[in-house]
Design an enzyme around this catalytic site. Structure first.
Site: not given
Lengths: 462, 462
Positions: A186, A212, A234, A457, A462
């Site tokens: 991911t 992963k 994860t 994060n 913005s």
């Protein structure tokens, strides 16, 4: 964002993170354990065409493989975690296949989520040839991706069924393993695939596996919205071996290995709803004239200890890849705590030091800041800890001279030039010696904390 | 820093933090508890002339005040912590004065550090008029500032002795209290001083106090070097009251209050080597015809409960100032966890959510991210927690409609416009309702995580 807050503007120069491309390594055919077929396909969970999002892993041995797992301890367990846990329990630690999707975590999805996870299990079971096993289900399931969203289950089912048609791509060569590893991804910037050879009682065995996870979130999940919030990527891992190990010993070995690998890396944020590490041992390389003898800690302690050690080293290798893939991370730091009363004490201290925001920003700033390391160390409750016995040392990765900054509780006059040399490396170590209040140690791996972290994060609006 | 890493450069616009000036409030003379003299002077611990760095607090009542303290639980306790703890223990919870220096923490200073802390105690004792007390020492000591460096003890001694000369500045008016509060400051951007009036059994009492600490580090400690590392700004607090409370009840009340105030704020980093919260109760307003009756939880439960409640509310007010003074912080967020089996369960969850880097960056990004809040909540071990009963709500500070994002474990379709309104405020709340698996609750206060944090803590070498 309100203009009221845009009074101030400054230019911050962001250090470029080192390239990760070299961490994806091609593997020769002889690397892989025998008796496994794998693939990765684009089922359509991820919107972008061609991006792999469904992995299938099948053991072709006659008898079901031994299987073990370590799952997230988060109270909010995703549907695939609940289902896999149930299957392993009812099967007494045996399985024949693994199905994994990325792009959607199938977490916080209620009853529909559970039904979908079971559907993935049953459809993969249907791909398997009949066996003598009386188990109702043979497949373990994992998912990773956005939470609070249901799986596009029809697409996944269609994808699984394609492997029973002429569109079948299950195979055992490097490209097949690579596709599976890619389908796990991911926020990862490269597929994480490794292998290892080992010998027990004169027989050569192999393990290979993929995982992963990234030290931090990567924004390629698309625009963040509150409906599909991004949280820490994860951690998933799947290790396959052709050794034969009893279910209970496989579980013991995995639990031991995970504690010293996947549970010893500083990932961003708390344990996710989906974290899962699986191992399958199908015994395909252990058949001696048809008779497969499973390694078990009771009947073959020495063989078991070798297997446990190899599995741990391999899990460490896979887990370190996750740390190196931290978005914006510029450092790979090994934190070793020694001289502790118990492994758990050492591990808790290493964990606290490795996850401290103050320590991680100091690493980014290349500052040999023993004070922050000390505060983190001392905030963990270890009654036997004696401040006058604690030493902190920085260790370069090139085996040149270490830099002692605190010795038996007393600060050293630090050679600033040397500090700059060591902390300027990409890889280095921090050793915290508790001064012989015990003999146990633990090692943790962490990365630094940069502007990229906040930008990704926090600043995506913005 | 190596030019090799300067390949990439980007401009990040940093939101200006709201001004803090209004948080420093002048107080009328009637605010202060009677029977205390205070001052703050420039002894020379801090290099810049005129900057206050030594505070003295003296109770003028005939009999020693009751005294209580909560100290850091860090294994590496600074010398002043060790000494104050010892004095309180040997005095059975009584003291007559407090001496505080800023600019140097007197931590990791070995035997010399202890001697210096005792010197501060004895020199302050020498300022006090004789009393009937048989205690050997009467003064508690606190320090804050850089660690690993010895105090300039001669300068401090000279400063203390000045209060026995014509240069004496000890007084009881607002400027005197203000000077003392200023002398506490290290990374603070304003002196933190508040007062409160309360009534017990028909008698009016007052408490006033000061604290120091900032959500994050401020770089005005001068250039960071490894010899004098910067770590999380120490939390110090000193509360003074003219009520009469028995030592043991004063300690119970303080412990209760600190758990719900200073231990319920998200400061950056781990508990420092120096954290200390003190309270003195000198009974100066309790004398009824010369007879001082101390409030005690055994003999006057109702009076004790009122005192404990007032002290807690006051400690909360002081502690919140620390959160609001976080460098670069743009948000003040109240995290409330309710419906928990125990206060400790609720507190642990509130703490995890409030200190999570992922949650704090989401707050900076004004993202109503329930997924990160959920992951943080679920990573705390509360066996009775039932995912299908958990609800998460965002609460605006203006009492307009709350925004429910998760209800009984099911995600809501979020009104993005409303989310933007609430999260755009400086102050708002997050409520995590565990759904009645218990009746206990806890409240925590936190701020957001911004670029400023990384810049200050990691980038001071660029």
């Amino acid at each position: 964002m309100s203009r009221l807050f845009k009074r101030l503007s400054s230019t911050i120069t962001v250090k470029a993170a080192p390239s990760k491309a070299h961490l994806h390594q091609p593997l020769p055919p002889s690397s892989f354990p025998t008796g496994y077929l794998l693939t990765g396909i684009h089922a359509g969970v991820k919107k972008k065409p061609g991006v792999l999002d469904l992995a299938l892993i099948v053991s072709t041995s006659d008898h079901p493989a031994s299987a073990a797992a370590c799952f997230t301890r988060n109270a909010f367990k995703a549907a695939p975690v609940v289902v896999s846990d149930q299957i392993l329990t009812q099967n007494g630690g045996r399985a024949r296949a693994v199905v994994v999707n990325s792009g959607c975590a199938n977490a916080v999805t209620g009853r529909q989520g559970l039904e979908d996870a079971w559907a993935m299990v049953r459809e993969t079971d249907a791909l398997l040839p009949p066996s003598a096993s009386t188990a109702e289900n043979h497949t373990l399931v994992m998912s990773t991706g956005v939470i609070g969203q249901n799986l596009p289950i029809e697409k996944i089912v269609h994808g699984i069924r394609s492997q029973a048609t002429s569109a079948r791509t299950l195979a055992s060569d490097f490209p097949a393993w690579e596709r599976a590893a890619q389908a796990f991804m991911t926020t990862d910037t490269f597929p994480k695939l490794r292998s290892r050879v080992f010998t027990i009682n004169g027989t050569e065995f192999r393990m290979a596996g993929m995982d992963k996870g990234a030290g931090m979130i990567h924004p390629d999940m698309g625009p963040a919205t509150t409906a599909f919030p991004a949280l820490h990527a994860t951690l998933l891992g799947c290790i396959l071996t052709d050794a034969a190990v009893s279910p209970r010993s496989l579980q013991s070995a995995l639990t031991y290995a995970v504690e010293r690998s996947f549970n010893s890396i500083s990932v961003d944020g708390d344990m996710s709803t989906n974290d899962t590490i699986l191992v399958l041992a199908n015994g395909a390389a252990a058949a001696n004239g048809g008779q497969v003898v499973e390694i078990d800690q009771e009947t073959d302690k020495e063989g078991y200890e070798i297997f446990k050690t190899e599995l741990t080293a391999f899990a460490v290798e896979l887990a370190q890849l996750v740390v190196r893939d931290g978005e914006g991370a510029t450092k790979f730091v090994t934190v070793n705590v020694k001289g502790a009363p118990t492994f758990e004490d050492a591990h808790r201290i290493a964990s606290r030091v490795s996850t401290s925001a103050l320590v991680k920003t100091a690493l980014y700033g290349e500052d040999a800041n023993w004070g922050r390391i000390l505060a983190a160390t001392g905030s963990v409750s270890v009654p036997a800890l004696d401040p006058s016995k604690v030493s902190v040392t920085f260790l370069p990765s090139d085996n040149t001279a270490a830099l002692r900054v605190l010795v038996n509780g007393e600060p050293e006059v630090v050679d600033e030039v040397r500090a700059k040399e060591i902390l300027g490396l990409e890889d280095f170590g921090i050793c915290i010696d508790l001064g012989g209040i015990g003999n146990e140690e633990a090692t943790y791996w962490t990365c630094d904390f940069s502007y990229e972290y906040v930008r990704i994060n926090g600043d995506y609006r913005s």
